[in-house]
Scaffold this active site. Structure first.
Site, PDB file in Angstrom:
ATOM      1  N   CYS A  48      11.468  -3.714  34.541  1.00 35.33           N
ATOM      2  CA  CYS A  48      12.378  -3.729  33.614  1.00 35.33           C
ATOM      3  C   CYS A  48      13.768  -3.234  34.039  1.00 35.33           C
ATOM      4  CB  CYS A  48      12.007  -3.221  32.201  1.00 35.33           C
ATOM      5  SG  CYS A  48      11.796  -1.571  31.871  1.00 35.33           S
ATOM      6  N   ARG A  54      10.382  -1.135  27.939  1.00 33.63           N
ATOM      7  CA  ARG A  54       9.524  -2.319  28.027  1.00 33.63           C
ATOM      8  C   ARG A  54       8.605  -2.238  29.201  1.00 33.63           C
ATOM      9  NH1 ARG A  54      14.476  -6.532  29.045  1.00 33.63           N
ATOM     10  NH2 ARG A  54      15.260  -4.699  30.001  1.00 33.63           N
ATOM     11  N   ASP A 156      15.902  -6.283  25.633  1.00 28.78           N
ATOM     12  CA  ASP A 156      16.046  -5.074  25.881  1.00 28.78           C
ATOM     13  C   ASP A 156      16.308  -4.221  24.566  1.00 28.78           C
ATOM     14  OD1 ASP A 156      16.347  -2.431  26.785  1.00 28.78           O
ATOM     15  OD2 ASP A 156      17.869  -2.708  28.206  1.00 28.78           O
TER      16      ASP A 156
END
Length: 183
Positions: A48, A54, A156
């Site tokens: 990420c 994440r 996100d």
């Protein structure tokens, strides 16, 4: 599952060393299959941006699912907040699901990590594109976490309310589960 069916189950473009694909085909029928059987991929890298929301969530969920198996799961960020722990809401959600991610510290992605990984899972298409620019030779092993599901990108949640983290956690959990058959 036959050797042909096992080979067909592997994501397109993925390179699978012959000895592991043979072991997978032998173990896939269930005969002689143990928790220690060799999988198709033994080194998984999850990407990420900051490596605090994440990707560590996916890393720790996948580690839990693969406990007892010889699969190394790590994560890194394209613009990592190097040395930072998992973000607060993400850490809370993991803890609520019985996962201790306190050892995690964010790492910056580099070309060597991409070369060493056998499977690289990104949260967004742009993550995969950036990884391919960093190590073009790794392009064949770059896939979205949501590849097998109806979603592409995992948004996100950084600096958003807890509800955004809960939604993302659900997507990541489904994405991780969808990859288990290949590991």
């Amino acid at each position: 599952m036959s050797a042909t069916a096992a080979a067909a189950a592997v994501p397109r473009f993925a390179t699978v060393p012959e000895e592991r694909s043979s072991a997978r085909a032998a173990g896939a029928s269930g005969a002689g299959h143990t928790e220690q059987s060799a999988g198709v991929f033994n080194k998984v890298l999850i990407l990420c941006v900051g490596n605090i929301c994440r990707s560590p969530t996916a890393e720790y969920l996948l580690r839990r699912q693969l406990a007892g198996r010889d699969v190394q799961v790590t994560s890194a960020g394209l613009g990592a907040l190097v040395g930072h722990p998992v973000e607060g809401h993400a850490m809370e959600l993991l803890q609520e699901h019985g996962i201790d991610a306190s050892p995690h510290r964010a790492r910056q992605l580099d070309a060597q990590m991409l070369r060493e990984a056998e499977l690289v899972l990104g949260m967004e298409r742009r993550h995969l594109a950036a990884a391919a620019r960093l190590a073009p030779e790794a392009s064949g092993k770059l896939f979205l976490l949501g590849r097998w599901l109806e979603f592409d990108d995992v948004p996100d949640p950084y600096r958003q309310p807890r509800q955004a983290f809960e939604d993302v956690y659900g997507l990541i959990e489904r994405g991780v589960d969808s990859w288990l058959r290949y590991l």
